[in-house]
Every structure is written in structure tokens, then in C-alpha cells.
Write a protein that holds these residues in place. Structure first.
Motif, short mmCIF file in Angstrom:
data_model
loop_
_atom_site.label_atom_id
_atom_site.label_comp_id
_atom_site.label_asym_id
_atom_site.label_seq_id
_atom_site.Cartn_x
_atom_site.Cartn_y
_atom_site.Cartn_z
N UNK A 1 0.86 -1.19 0.00
CA UNK A 1 0.00 0.00 0.00
C UNK A 1 0.90 1.24 0.00
N UNK A 2 0.47 2.29 -0.70
CA UNK A 2 1.34 3.47 -0.87
C UNK A 2 0.60 4.77 -0.57
N UNK A 3 1.25 5.62 0.24
CA UNK A 3 0.82 7.01 0.42
C UNK A 3 1.89 7.88 -0.22
N UNK A 4 1.50 8.57 -1.26
CA UNK A 4 2.42 9.31 -2.13
C UNK A 4 2.21 10.81 -1.99
N UNK A 5 3.27 11.52 -1.63
CA UNK A 5 3.26 12.98 -1.61
C UNK A 5 3.99 13.45 -2.86
N UNK A 6 3.37 14.37 -3.61
CA UNK A 6 3.95 14.70 -4.91
C UNK A 6 3.49 16.07 -5.39
N UNK A 7 4.46 16.84 -5.93
CA UNK A 7 4.13 18.12 -6.55
C UNK A 7 3.69 17.94 -8.00
N UNK B 1 -11.07 17.92 -12.29
CA UNK B 1 -11.73 18.95 -11.48
C UNK B 1 -11.16 20.32 -11.86
N UNK B 2 -12.03 21.28 -12.15
CA UNK B 2 -11.58 22.60 -12.63
C UNK B 2 -10.60 23.29 -11.65
N UNK B 3 -10.91 23.22 -10.36
CA UNK B 3 -10.05 23.87 -9.37
C UNK B 3 -8.66 23.24 -9.34
N UNK B 4 -8.62 21.92 -9.43
CA UNK B 4 -7.34 21.20 -9.44
C UNK B 4 -6.58 21.50 -10.73
N UNK B 5 -7.29 21.49 -11.85
CA UNK B 5 -6.66 21.82 -13.14
C UNK B 5 -6.00 23.18 -13.10
N UNK B 6 -6.73 24.17 -12.61
CA UNK B 6 -6.21 25.54 -12.59
C UNK B 6 -5.04 25.73 -11.63
N UNK B 7 -5.11 25.06 -10.48
CA UNK B 7 -4.09 25.26 -9.46
C UNK B 7 -2.84 24.41 -9.66
N UNK B 8 -3.03 23.16 -10.19
CA UNK B 8 -1.91 22.21 -10.18
C UNK B 8 -1.58 21.61 -11.55
N UNK B 9 -2.47 21.76 -12.51
CA UNK B 9 -2.26 21.10 -13.81
C UNK B 9 -2.12 22.10 -14.96
N UNK B 10 -1.83 23.34 -14.61
CA UNK B 10 -1.62 24.35 -15.65
C UNK B 10 -2.87 24.67 -16.45
N UNK B 11 -4.05 24.59 -15.77
CA UNK B 11 -5.30 24.98 -16.42
C UNK B 11 -5.80 23.95 -17.39
#
Length: 234
Positions: free
Chosen positions: A186-192, A224-234
Motif C-alpha cells: 500500500x502506498x501514500x504518495x506525496x507529490x508536486x 476537477x476545474x479547481x485542481x486543473x487551474x491550481x496544479x495542472x496548468x489549467x
């Protein structure tokens, strides 16, 4: 398998974690995504006993880890691959792997597990007698993961495994993470690198300023729009 309940952690006067709730079920890859300083690394360090919990509970297979030492947490089945690899630079690849088994006494089984790590990371076999300082960033990351696996963890904590690596190497590392999970860890992954993390995970939590802002299936948060805008370059 792992449950964090209302975690509060302070660094001096700084309130680093503000009531974190996270659940990791057996067999999952769960990712914790957020910007620098959001509390990702603090969360992992608190789980593995490297930071002091002010209040809240960390339950691993039903047992509270609040008063358990870091070495005992490893013996219980949690292994931590820290941010920045932290390999022992002056020691050989083989010696670094041996250190990962410091809680174990079964020498013949340890040797078998080292051979299994060489199967997973053939480059480490080629470099086994070299000092860890001579390895590339990607090879050091492989060594750090291999070292953590030598304690035979049920839960692997991975902190920023893609940091500072070339895109091609990042893909290799994430392929290996998925493979390790398929073999039963099982894995808990922290990642930018939110895109890669959300593509490989089952579920995800978005952390901001020490609080969980969003949670859900990784595939849903990827769109998710919020995730796209904040972390996936829109």
C-alpha cells in the motif's frame, strides 16, 4: 489500514497541520497533492514518528502511533522514502540496501530481498559496489525506494519521488511505484507533479495551508476545474 484523525502539528509558533483527516485502505495508492509549504512532507514525517503530534490520532491497523518511536513504526510495517532521497553518500549501493533491513535478523531472507531489489532496479546491481554519491538523481531515487522496501513494509510513504528528475526518469519511477503496489504494498504518495500522481493513484487529497481542501477519486480530481487551474496548468 491507515487513518489520520484531526491531526494538528506545530513548528514553534507555526500551525503546520490544521485538523488533517486522511484514510488509506489496504492495497491502494493514495496521493497527497499540494504546493510547497502546504503540509505534505509534515504529514508524512508525523506518520513515521519524525515530528511530534500536538493533537489528533494516527491509527495503523487499529493501533494508535502517537507514543510509538520511529524505529518501532518501521518494525510495525511503515517505511518512509524521504524528500531528497537521503542516501548514505559515502557507502556503497549494497551497504545502503543492507541498512534498510536494520530491523530484521533473517540474514538469508535479507539477501534474497536484496536480489529482488536488483531485479526491480537492474541498474543498482550494476552499481552495487559503487558509492551512492556516484549515482544519478534517478538512480539515487531507485536506491532510496529499494532501501525502504528492505524492511518489508505493508505501507510505503513516498515523499516527492519525482523531485529534480528528468521527465523520462519520472515516468520510469512512477511505473515502478505502480508495480510495487501491484505486488502488494500500500502506498501514500506525496507529490508536486499532480498530473503523474493523479494518474497512478486510486484516491487523492488536495492539501492547502495545512488543511485538506478536496478529496475523492484520483480520476475525478484529475478533471476537477479547481485542481486543473491550481496544479495542472489549467
Amino acid at each position: 489500514m491507515l487513518e489520520l484523525k484531526d491531526l494538528h502539528v506545530y513548528y514553534g509558533g507555526i500551525h503546520a497541520l490544521k485538523g488533517i483527516d486522511i484514510k488509506v485502505n489496504e492495497g491502494e495508492i493514495v496521493t497527497l497533492v499540494g504546493a510547497n509549504g502546504s503540509g505534505k512532507t509534515t504529514t508524512l514525517r508525523t506518520i513515521s514518528g519524525l515530528e511530534t503530534l500536538k493533537s489528533g490520532n494516527i491509527l495503523f491497523k487499529g493501533k494508535d502511533l502517537k507514543k510509538v518511536t520511529a524505529s518501532e513504526i518501521v518494525k510495525m510495517g511503515i517505511s518512509h522514502v524521504p524528500e531528497g532521497r537521503r542516501v548514505f553518500a559515502d557507502m556503497s549501493v549494497y551497504e545502503n540496501l543492507e541498512i534498510g533491513a536494520f530491523t530484521r535478523k533473517d540474514k538469508s531472507e535479507i539477501e534474497k530481498d536484496i536480489q529482488n531489489i536488483y531485479s526491480l532496479f537492474p541498474i543498482l546491481y550494476e552499481r552495487k559496489n559503487q558509492s551512492a554519491s556516484t549515482l544519478s538523481g534517478g538512480e539515487q531515487q531507485m536506491l532510496a525506494i529499494g532501501r525502504a522496501l528492505l524492511s518489508r513494509p505493508e505501507l510505503l510513504l513516498l515523499d516527492e519521488p519525482s523531485m529534480g528528475l528528468a521527465p523520462l526518469i519520472v515516468k520510469d519511477i512512477f511505473d515502478i511505484i505502480v508495480d510495487i503496489n501491484k505486488k502488494g504494498t500500500t502506498i501514500l504518495l506525496v507529490e508536486q507533479n499532480a498530473n503523474m500522481a493523479l494518474q497512478c493513484a486510486n484516491r487523492a487529497y488536495i492539501i492547502k495551508n495545512g488543511k485538506i481542501e478536496l478529496e475523492g477519486k484520483a480520476s475525478e480530481l484529475l478533471n476537477h476545474d479547481e485542481v486543473k487551474n491550481a496544479y495542472l496548468g489549467g
